[in-house]
Write a protein that holds these residues in place. Structure first.
Motif, mmCIF file in Angstrom:
data_model
loop_
_atom_site.group_PDB
_atom_site.id
_atom_site.type_symbol
_atom_site.label_atom_id
_atom_site.label_comp_id
_atom_site.label_asym_id
_atom_site.label_seq_id
_atom_site.Cartn_x
_atom_site.Cartn_y
_atom_site.Cartn_z
ATOM 1 N N SER A 35 0.834 -1.208 0.000
ATOM 2 C CA SER A 35 0.000 0.000 0.000
ATOM 3 C C SER A 35 0.863 1.250 0.000
ATOM 4 C CB SER A 35 -0.916 -0.002 1.220
ATOM 5 O OG SER A 35 -1.842 -1.054 1.148
ATOM 6 N N ILE A 38 2.209 1.695 -3.509
ATOM 7 C CA ILE A 38 1.151 2.173 -4.410
ATOM 8 C C ILE A 38 0.931 3.665 -4.218
ATOM 9 C CG2 ILE A 38 -1.330 2.052 -4.896
ATOM 10 C CD1 ILE A 38 -1.181 -0.950 -4.343
ATOM 11 N N SER A 39 0.965 4.106 -2.961
ATOM 12 C CA SER A 39 0.787 5.541 -2.696
ATOM 13 C C SER A 39 1.940 6.347 -3.269
ATOM 14 C CB SER A 39 0.659 5.788 -1.198
ATOM 15 O OG SER A 39 1.888 5.520 -0.522
ATOM 16 N N ILE A 40 3.146 5.759 -3.291
ATOM 17 C CA ILE A 40 4.314 6.449 -3.857
ATOM 18 C C ILE A 40 4.183 6.566 -5.371
ATOM 19 C CG2 ILE A 40 6.797 6.255 -4.284
ATOM 20 C CD1 ILE A 40 7.034 5.012 -1.478
ATOM 21 N N TYR A 41 3.791 5.459 -6.025
ATOM 22 C CA TYR A 41 3.673 5.467 -7.487
ATOM 23 C C TYR A 41 2.412 6.186 -7.955
ATOM 24 C CZ TYR A 41 7.634 2.351 -8.073
ATOM 25 O OH TYR A 41 8.900 1.816 -8.081
ATOM 26 N N GLY A 42 1.432 6.311 -7.082
ATOM 27 C CA GLY A 42 0.252 7.072 -7.440
ATOM 28 C C GLY A 42 -0.947 6.252 -7.834
ATOM 29 N N SER A 43 -0.730 5.019 -8.266
ATOM 30 C CA SER A 43 -1.856 4.159 -8.648
ATOM 31 C C SER A 43 -1.405 2.715 -8.681
ATOM 32 C CB SER A 43 -2.420 4.555 -10.013
ATOM 33 O OG SER A 43 -1.521 4.211 -11.051
ATOM 34 N N LYS A 44 -2.365 1.824 -8.598
ATOM 35 C CA LYS A 44 -2.076 0.389 -8.663
ATOM 36 C C LYS A 44 -1.484 0.024 -10.021
ATOM 37 C CE LYS A 44 -5.605 -2.285 -9.235
ATOM 38 N NZ LYS A 44 -6.860 -3.034 -9.001
ATOM 39 N N LEU A 46 0.350 1.861 -12.089
ATOM 40 C CA LEU A 46 1.762 2.263 -12.207
ATOM 41 C C LEU A 46 2.666 1.361 -11.383
ATOM 42 C CD1 LEU A 46 1.563 6.167 -12.138
ATOM 43 C CD2 LEU A 46 2.196 4.708 -14.065
ATOM 44 N N GLU A 50 5.685 -0.880 -12.940
ATOM 45 C CA GLU A 50 7.057 -0.799 -12.448
ATOM 46 C C GLU A 50 7.559 -2.169 -12.004
ATOM 47 O OE1 GLU A 50 10.745 0.806 -11.503
ATOM 48 O OE2 GLU A 50 9.077 1.562 -12.719
#
Length: 344
Positions: A35, A38-44, A46, A50
């Motif tokens: 989680s 996911i918050s770092i990348y901005g979306s599930k 992305l 990655e």
């Protein structure tokens, strides 16, 4: 307390400095790492993209544990569902299938003795976009690659291979006058030293032409051999093989060349390719309609280029792109409209 392990104190760890003093250690739970990512990348989406890119780089650099990667994938599938990670599942299946094909070709003696070639056979449509670069292999190595392709066609009827020779790993044994070296390097670095079997002196331009690799890339890659005292630049732009090394005697083992690059195309490189597609549409519009304002170009791109295509471009991004074409004199801008130059 009764029933408590008397040695438990040896496993005690102090609370972090920023721990909430109103809560006990047992009441605190470690954060959900996925989680957090996911918050770092901005979306599930992305995050999964990655992860696929990281997995691809591990596989193509042969820096992976298949059992561990399969276990990680199963855990992620429990979190995100099988459909989201279908491409990653195919990638790991390609690894398993490649091993079976390599073992079969070897067991059936479908290739002559000599340089051993093994392939990582990928289903390209399921993998991230890979960097493409030219590399002309030495003739004897290319012959072995061609033999592998023929053997593959024998095993897999009606199928063939398109090679990406700049990718992979090469295990080399080098024997010089006063030393022997075992190295594991990428194909470009390996091809450089193999050319010095034919002659001991090469100019940068000669090597570039023989290998079909840009001089800038060669100059960077050849430093690997310079650092180990195997090749010397003398005079500038000319490289000489050093059969005898002053500081190296006996056997030397080198794990790999230190410079490792991502096998996948960067986000910027992929976006540049996408923008090139938009550029083709823009040229067609301006050829037929002479001149158009920014908003009209954007609306026409949405109507024709983006209608059946997941690739999008914002108005601001389009303006920056068209302005860059103006700066390079590929477009003219006058009266709020873009047009193609007359002498193009």
């Amino acid at each position: 307390e009764e029933g408590e392990d008397p040695r438990a104190w040896t496993k005690w760890e102090p609370d972090p400095i920023d721990a909430d003093p109103s809560k006990t250690s047992k009441s605190r739970r470690s954060p959900d790492i996925i989680s957090l990512l996911i918050s770092i990348y901005g979306s599930k989406e992305l995050f999964i993209k990655e992860y696929q890119s990281v997995l691809c780089n591990r596989i193509l650099s042969f820096n992976y544990d298949l059992t561990r990667e399969l276990r990680n994938l199963e855990l992620l599938k429990l979190r995100f569902g099988e459909s989201q990670l279908g491409n990653c599942e195919v990638m790991l299946k390609d690894v398993q299938d490649s091993k079976r094909v390599n073992d079969l070709i070897k067991s059936e003696s479908l290739m002559e003795q000599g340089v051993v070639v093994s392939g990582m056979i990928i289903s390209a449509q399921y993998w991230p976009q890979l960097k493409e670069a030219k590399l002309a292999l030495p003739p004897d190595v290319q012959q072995r690659v061609d033999s592998y392709t023929q053997a593959f066609q024998t095993v897999k009827a009606s199928r063939t291979l398109n090679w990406m020779p700049q990718m992979g790993l090469v295990d080399l044994d080098i024997e010089l006058k006063n030393r022997r070296l075992s190295v594991m390097v990428n194909p470009v670095v390996a091809t450089i030293i193999m050319h010095f079997q034919d002659k001991e002196r090469w100019t940068l331009e000669e090597l570039s032409s023989a290998m079909q690799v840009p001089s800038s890339v060669l100059r960077r890659r050849i430093t690997f051999w310079q650092n180990y005292g195997i090749i010397r630049e003398n005079p500038p732009g000319t490289y000489v093989l050093l059969e005898e090394g002053a500081d190296h005697h006996g056997d030397v083992m080198i794990d790999s060349d230190e410079e490792t690059e991502s096998a996948t195309a960067s986000t910027q490189e992929m976006r540049e390719e996408e923008m090139q597609m938009f550029w083709v549409y823009v040229q067609g519009m301006l050829t037929n309609l002479d001149s158009l304002p920014l908003e009209r170009i954007h609306s026409m791109l949405k109507m024709f280029a983006m209608r059946d295509n997941p690739i999008e471009i914002s108005l601001q991004e389009l303006k920056a792109f068209l302005d860059s074409k103006v700066r390079t004199q590929q477009l003219l801008f006058s009266g709020g409209k873009y047009k193609l130059p007359k002498n193009r």
